[in-house]
Design an enzyme around this catalytic site. Structure first.
Site, short mmCIF file in Angstrom:
data_model
loop_
_atom_site.label_atom_id
_atom_site.label_comp_id
_atom_site.label_asym_id
_atom_site.label_seq_id
_atom_site.Cartn_x
_atom_site.Cartn_y
_atom_site.Cartn_z
N LYS A 119 0.82 -1.22 0.00
CA LYS A 119 0.00 0.00 0.00
C LYS A 119 0.85 1.26 0.00
O LYS A 119 0.48 2.26 -0.62
CB LYS A 119 -0.94 0.01 1.21
CG LYS A 119 -2.17 -0.85 1.01
CD LYS A 119 -3.25 -0.48 2.00
CE LYS A 119 -4.49 -1.30 1.75
NZ LYS A 119 -5.49 -1.13 2.80
N LYS A 198 -8.28 -11.19 -6.99
CA LYS A 198 -9.30 -11.40 -5.96
C LYS A 198 -10.52 -10.53 -6.31
O LYS A 198 -10.37 -9.39 -6.76
CB LYS A 198 -8.72 -10.97 -4.60
CG LYS A 198 -9.64 -11.16 -3.43
CD LYS A 198 -8.92 -10.75 -2.14
CE LYS A 198 -9.89 -10.79 -0.96
NZ LYS A 198 -9.25 -10.49 0.30
N LYS A 201 -14.77 -4.83 -5.74
CA LYS A 201 -15.60 -3.85 -6.44
C LYS A 201 -14.74 -2.91 -7.28
O LYS A 201 -15.07 -2.58 -8.40
CB LYS A 201 -16.34 -3.03 -5.38
CG LYS A 201 -17.77 -2.74 -5.75
CD LYS A 201 -18.40 -1.93 -4.69
CE LYS A 201 -19.47 -2.76 -4.02
NZ LYS A 201 -20.20 -1.99 -3.03
#
Ligand code: SF4
Length: 339
Positions: A119, A198, A201
């Site tokens: 991240k 994976k 949305k």
């Protein structure tokens, strides 16, 4: 750490970030197992909105997304009569305990987290929340002295850190926190309709649990299949096809076996195979759509469930924080001579 849950009744905590209506991956990978777990254990299901702010969520969108996820929780069958359902920011003790855990968490342990490494690449200036995120996760779990947590492979490292934090805190201030065990295999990674990443949305490789049959078909028809099956007459390989894997989660097991045989002999085409999958998804989602409609028409019911859940969660959280504050010397009144 044992991977197998025992038959013993346990206190289980888990949460999901408020990204709005849940999708197929959330349902298969987490919510469905949660519904099963709440039948046998004391479960606490949270919507972790304090976590959402670390990835820069839109303050105008966050309340709606939180509400929509709450509707999804209820629609899939999470039951406020059997489990505690609440929103993290309603229980301020989560962030307080996270702060207190800063005292026993080495920065090096946080920097080693794979998710942090991934991240932090996305930021020019990395927000501290990205680094400290696992401390808040540890606080979420330990605040309720949960003894088990459903985790997928990708969360195993964070659970280990939670156990380390519990161990270090106990060593410094006396035994208090359990080291929660991972219910490994209860939740999992569901690969998206792109057959690659994976389900999520943001990648657009999934379908919302409240989607209607047309929307579901619109999404499923784009699903990636066995890349070697180019022509209708080519025999397929169900074992490498994600459409087939999804059938395994959603379609009647006898039909799934039949599909495998028909795929190998090219008796069934991919379009027909996907149509069956879309129907299976549609059938699975139908009662959820109905329940969601019920709650959408009665938002007060959702609010009452979350308010009541927060009250129950707070009662446990306050007891933990009281003990932690005392053991960490944050009870200055104890030094005031009485009389
Ligand atoms: Fe996949 Fe079904 Fe096509 Fe076989 S028939 S390759 S299982 S989509």
């Amino acid at each position: 750490m044992t991977d197998e849950p025992t038959a013993k009744r346990r206190r289980i905590f888990s949460g999901m970030q408020p990204s709005g209506e849940a999708h197929l991956g959330n349902f298969l990978g987490a919510l469905k197992p949660w519904v099963e777990l709440q039948e046998q254990h004391d479960c606490i299901w949270c919507i972790v909105d304090d976590h959402a702010i670390t990835s820069g969520s839109d303050p105008k969108e966050l309340p709606r997304r939180t509400f929509d996820l709450a509707v999804s929780y209820l629609a899939v069958g999470l039951d406020p009569e059997k489990a505690i359902l609440f929103v993290q920011s309603d229980v301020a003790e989560h962030t307080e305990l996270a702060w207190l855990f800063n005292a026993v968490t080495p920065v090096g342990d946080l920097e080693r987290m794979t998710q942090y490494k991934d991240k932090s690449q996305q930021f020019e200036s990395v927000p501290a929340g990205i680094l400290n995120y696992p401390i808040l996760q540890a606080a979420d779990i330990l605040l309720y002295r949960a003894d088990a947590v459903p985790v997928g492979e990708d969360q195993r490292q964070h659970l280990e850190l939670t156990r380390d934090i519990a161990r270090k805190w106990n060593a410094a201030y006396g035994d208090y926190f359990p080291e929660p065990e991972g219910l490994i295999g209860t939740v999992g990674r569901i690969v998206g309709l792109d057959g690659n990443a994976k389900m999520s949305k943001s990648l657009g490789n999934t379908v919302g649990i409240l989607a209607d049959p047309d929307e579901i078909w619109g999404r499923v028809r784009t699903a990636v299949t066995d890349p070697q099956r180019v022509k209708r007459n080519d025999p397929g390989r169900p074992e490498v096809c994600n459409v087939y894997t999804l059938h395994g989660h959603l379609t009647d097991p006898l039909r799934v076996e039949e599909i495998a045989d028909q795929c190998r002999t090219a008796e069934i085409g991919c379009v027909d195979c996907k149509r069956i999958l879309a129907e299976s998804i549609s059938e699975t989602f139908a009662p959820m759509r109905e329940r969601a409609e019920h709650f959408r028409r009665r938002p007060d019911e959702v609010r009452d469930v979350l308010d009541h859940g927060a009250e129950r969660a707070r009662a446990i959280a306050r007891e933990t924080i009281g003990e932690v504050r005392e053991r960490m010397g944050l009870d200055w009144r104890s030094a005031v001579p009485s009389g």
